[in-house]
Design a protein around this motif. Sequence first.
Motif, PDB file in Angstrom:
ATOM      1  N   GLN A  71     -55.100  35.547   6.779  1.00  0.00           N
ATOM      2  CA  GLN A  71     -54.955  36.909   7.355  1.00  0.00           C
ATOM      3  C   GLN A  71     -56.245  37.192   8.457  1.00  0.00           C
ATOM      4  N   ASP A  72     -56.331  36.347   9.172  1.00  0.00           N
ATOM      5  CA  ASP A  72     -57.407  36.460  10.245  1.00  0.00           C
ATOM      6  C   ASP A  72     -57.031  36.643  11.717  1.00  0.00           C
ATOM      7  N   ASP A  73     -57.642  36.618  12.564  1.00  0.00           N
ATOM      8  CA  ASP A  73     -57.208  36.926  14.047  1.00  0.00           C
ATOM      9  C   ASP A  73     -57.559  35.945  15.060  1.00  0.00           C
ATOM     10  N   HIS A  74     -57.593  36.011  16.097  1.00  0.00           N
ATOM     11  CA  HIS A  74     -58.052  35.296  17.366  1.00  0.00           C
ATOM     12  C   HIS A  74     -59.504  35.123  17.246  1.00  0.00           C
ATOM     13  N   ASN A  75     -60.314  35.570  16.495  1.00  0.00           N
ATOM     14  CA  ASN A  75     -61.842  35.143  16.409  1.00  0.00           C
ATOM     15  C   ASN A  75     -62.093  34.939  15.113  1.00  0.00           C
ATOM     16  N   PRO A  76     -61.469  33.668  14.502  1.00  0.00           N
ATOM     17  CA  PRO A  76     -61.697  33.316  13.090  1.00  0.00           C
ATOM     18  C   PRO A  76     -62.835  33.119  12.375  1.00  0.00           C
ATOM     19  N   ALA A  77     -62.853  33.525  11.066  1.00  0.00           N
ATOM     20  CA  ALA A  77     -64.014  33.576  10.544  1.00  0.00           C
ATOM     21  C   ALA A  77     -64.512  31.825  10.314  1.00  0.00           C
ATOM     22  N   TYR A  78     -65.594  31.661  10.422  1.00  0.00           N
ATOM     23  CA  TYR A  78     -66.011  30.384  10.188  1.00  0.00           C
ATOM     24  C   TYR A  78     -65.813  29.850   8.935  1.00  0.00           C
ATOM     25  N   ASP A  79     -66.109  30.357   7.874  1.00  0.00           N
ATOM     26  CA  ASP A  79     -65.558  29.985   6.610  1.00  0.00           C
ATOM     27  C   ASP A  79     -64.145  29.544   6.632  1.00  0.00           C
ATOM     28  N   LEU A  80     -63.266  30.378   7.232  1.00  0.00           N
ATOM     29  CA  LEU A  80     -61.899  30.081   7.008  1.00  0.00           C
ATOM     30  C   LEU A  80     -61.668  28.833   7.689  1.00  0.00           C
ATOM     31  N   ILE A  81     -62.393  28.173   8.914  1.00  0.00           N
ATOM     32  CA  ILE A  81     -62.007  27.073   9.266  1.00  0.00           C
ATOM     33  C   ILE A  81     -62.650  25.650   8.305  1.00  0.00           C
ATOM     34  N   LEU A  82     -63.599  25.974   7.873  1.00  0.00           N
ATOM     35  CA  LEU A  82     -64.082  25.193   6.654  1.00  0.00           C
ATOM     36  C   LEU A  82     -63.181  24.934   5.336  1.00  0.00           C
ATOM     37  N   PHE A  83     -62.696  26.156   5.060  1.00  0.00           N
ATOM     38  CA  PHE A  83     -62.029  26.449   4.065  1.00  0.00           C
ATOM     39  C   PHE A  83     -60.658  25.556   4.170  1.00  0.00           C
ATOM     40  N   LEU A  84     -59.876  25.629   5.298  1.00  0.00           N
ATOM     41  CA  LEU A  84     -58.776  25.148   5.784  1.00  0.00           C
ATOM     42  C   LEU A  84     -58.842  23.488   5.673  1.00  0.00           C
ATOM     43  N   THR A  85     -60.013  23.010   6.334  1.00  0.00           N
ATOM     44  CA  THR A  85     -60.135  21.711   6.326  1.00  0.00           C
ATOM     45  C   THR A  85     -60.623  20.979   5.043  1.00  0.00           C
ATOM     46  N   MET A  86     -61.530  21.770   4.439  1.00  0.00           N
ATOM     47  CA  MET A  86     -61.699  21.131   2.828  1.00  0.00           C
ATOM     48  C   MET A  86     -60.499  21.218   2.076  1.00  0.00           C
ATOM     49  N   ALA A  87     -59.794  22.009   1.967  1.00  0.00           N
ATOM     50  CA  ALA A  87     -58.628  22.103   1.307  1.00  0.00           C
ATOM     51  C   ALA A  87     -57.584  21.153   1.408  1.00  0.00           C
ATOM     52  N   VAL A  88     -57.586  20.784   2.682  1.00  0.00           N
ATOM     53  CA  VAL A  88     -56.641  19.677   3.137  1.00  0.00           C
ATOM     54  C   VAL A  88     -57.113  18.202   2.606  1.00  0.00           C
ATOM     55  N   ASP A  89     -58.474  18.326   3.232  1.00  0.00           N
ATOM     56  CA  ASP A  89     -59.100  16.635   2.861  1.00  0.00           C
ATOM     57  C   ASP A  89     -59.137  16.513   1.328  1.00  0.00           C
ATOM     58  N   LYS A  90     -59.257  17.570   0.520  1.00  0.00           N
ATOM     59  CA  LYS A  90     -59.848  17.175  -0.731  1.00  0.00           C
ATOM     60  C   LYS A  90     -58.283  17.091  -1.897  1.00  0.00           C
ATOM     61  N   THR A  91     -57.359  17.331  -1.320  1.00  0.00           N
ATOM     62  CA  THR A  91     -56.134  17.555  -1.857  1.00  0.00           C
ATOM     63  C   THR A  91     -55.081  16.551  -1.209  1.00  0.00           C
ATOM     64  N   ASP A  92     -55.312  15.988   0.097  1.00  0.00           N
ATOM     65  CA  ASP A  92     -54.443  14.999   0.618  1.00  0.00           C
ATOM     66  C   ASP A  92     -52.846  15.321   0.240  1.00  0.00           C
ATOM     67  N   PRO A  93     -52.249  16.478   0.740  1.00  0.00           N
ATOM     68  CA  PRO A  93     -50.968  16.908   0.335  1.00  0.00           C
ATOM     69  C   PRO A  93     -49.847  16.158   0.914  1.00  0.00           C
ATOM     70  N   ASP A  94     -48.767  16.027   0.581  1.00  0.00           N
ATOM     71  CA  ASP A  94     -47.455  15.805   1.465  1.00  0.00           C
ATOM     72  C   ASP A  94     -46.924  16.751   2.138  1.00  0.00           C
ATOM     73  N   LEU A  95     -47.246  18.158   1.585  1.00  0.00           N
ATOM     74  CA  LEU A  95     -46.388  19.197   2.286  1.00  0.00           C
ATOM     75  C   LEU A  95     -47.653  20.158   2.092  1.00  0.00           C
ATOM     76  N   ILE A  96     -47.756  21.161   3.076  1.00  0.00           N
ATOM     77  CA  ILE A  96     -48.545  22.494   2.984  1.00  0.00           C
ATOM     78  C   ILE A  96     -47.503  23.785   3.061  1.00  0.00           C
ATOM     79  N   ILE A  97     -47.727  24.618   2.135  1.00  0.00           N
ATOM     80  CA  ILE A  97     -47.066  25.707   2.129  1.00  0.00           C
ATOM     81  C   ILE A  97     -47.905  26.962   2.219  1.00  0.00           C
ATOM     82  N   PHE A  98     -47.648  27.674   3.395  1.00  0.00           N
ATOM     83  CA  PHE A  98     -48.547  28.945   3.650  1.00  0.00           C
ATOM     84  C   PHE A  98     -47.654  30.135   3.198  1.00  0.00           C
ATOM     85  N   THR A  99     -48.256  30.832   2.177  1.00  0.00           N
ATOM     86  CA  THR A  99     -47.304  31.979   1.559  1.00  0.00           C
ATOM     87  C   THR A  99     -47.825  33.306   2.379  1.00  0.00           C
ATOM     88  N   GLY A 100     -47.672  33.314   3.859  1.00  0.00           N
ATOM     89  CA  GLY A 100     -47.535  34.685   4.083  1.00  0.00           C
ATOM     90  C   GLY A 100     -49.117  35.081   4.655  1.00  0.00           C
TER      91      GLY A 100
END
Length: 372
Positions: free
Chosen positions: A45-74
Amino acid sequence: MKKIISIILAVILLFSVCICANAENNELKFGSDGKFTVLQISDPQDDHNPAYDLILFLTMAVDKTDPDLIIFTGDIVEDNRVGDIGVDAEPLREGVTVDGDYNQTLMNVTEACKTVFYYAEQKGIPFAVCQGNNDYKSGVTNEDWLKIYNSYENSLSVDESNDSDGRIDFNLEIKSSDGEKTVFNIWMMDNGGGGITEEQLAWYKSESAALKEANGGESVPSILFQHVPVDDMGNLFEECNFWDEGASIGDDGKCYRLNQEIASGYHAGAMIPGATTEQFRAWKECGDVLGAYFGHWHTEGYTGTWDGIELGFTYGCEFAKPGPYGIRVFTLYENDIKNFDNELYTYEGSYKSGASLELQVDEPDKSFLSRE
């Protein structure tokens, strides 16, 4: 004329090859270890000026879980809101919508999506999206949302239900490790524009029956994702006194808390027990949905089982609002297909912390998760 026809046919053939290649690259199937990992991320729920933490959060979430599929629930974007506690390039305001200027709004949404989907694209991880209420409130049509999603080669979002409202509903089949058969299924339902409609339920029932027939008369074990929770989640709560630990006030003015015999986790608000929705009845009728998981409320992170179906609220990750922020991770097992693990993780730290950032796993009592 023949030369022109030959060129057209060659282009069509090349296009078909590209489609097949993308479909093959994005085929979902269990690994040679018999596991398949799904990462749920909700409410950036961000915009075209993203929060710096969101960028880190998304990167960490993917790196630490190594998923086969990502589901974004809206709620991929914030439509328009004054007030912003997140640190970004535009303080105190969030939102993609520019009143009276659809093209600029569409450009803002496209830019916002680049932040959310960038790392999944870089890692080549397939992803799929449920529409959220703020995605609708942005004013961008679902047709244009699909164009944005499909601009990413690893996007799996399509519209299969063909309902009159243009809701984006579809399902994702997960094949066995040898690729021979469908052994698991994921339902993606769009209730961001309002409650689930009769047309959507009819599509779900029809598709569920088709999967069952293709599976030799056995229902294909499934989990379901959508943005707004079903009211049936209230059945994970019990009425209590206001001084009881975990008590929250419901919309009816009474106090409720999670029923610890069937649920656990963190809740900032309460839902009222007693509802049985048509959607829940459809899940029971079809007999394939093992669990259903939602976002929307941002600060809720709990899980419980009601009438044989697991229901889960997953934390959001909009850093323009107070936390907690988090993700949910599912581990599916090919040799034990009806029993899967799912864990809630919360985000600790901030962009200022640099390398010390961590995702902490919540440790709920999972004794109630057994599925016979």
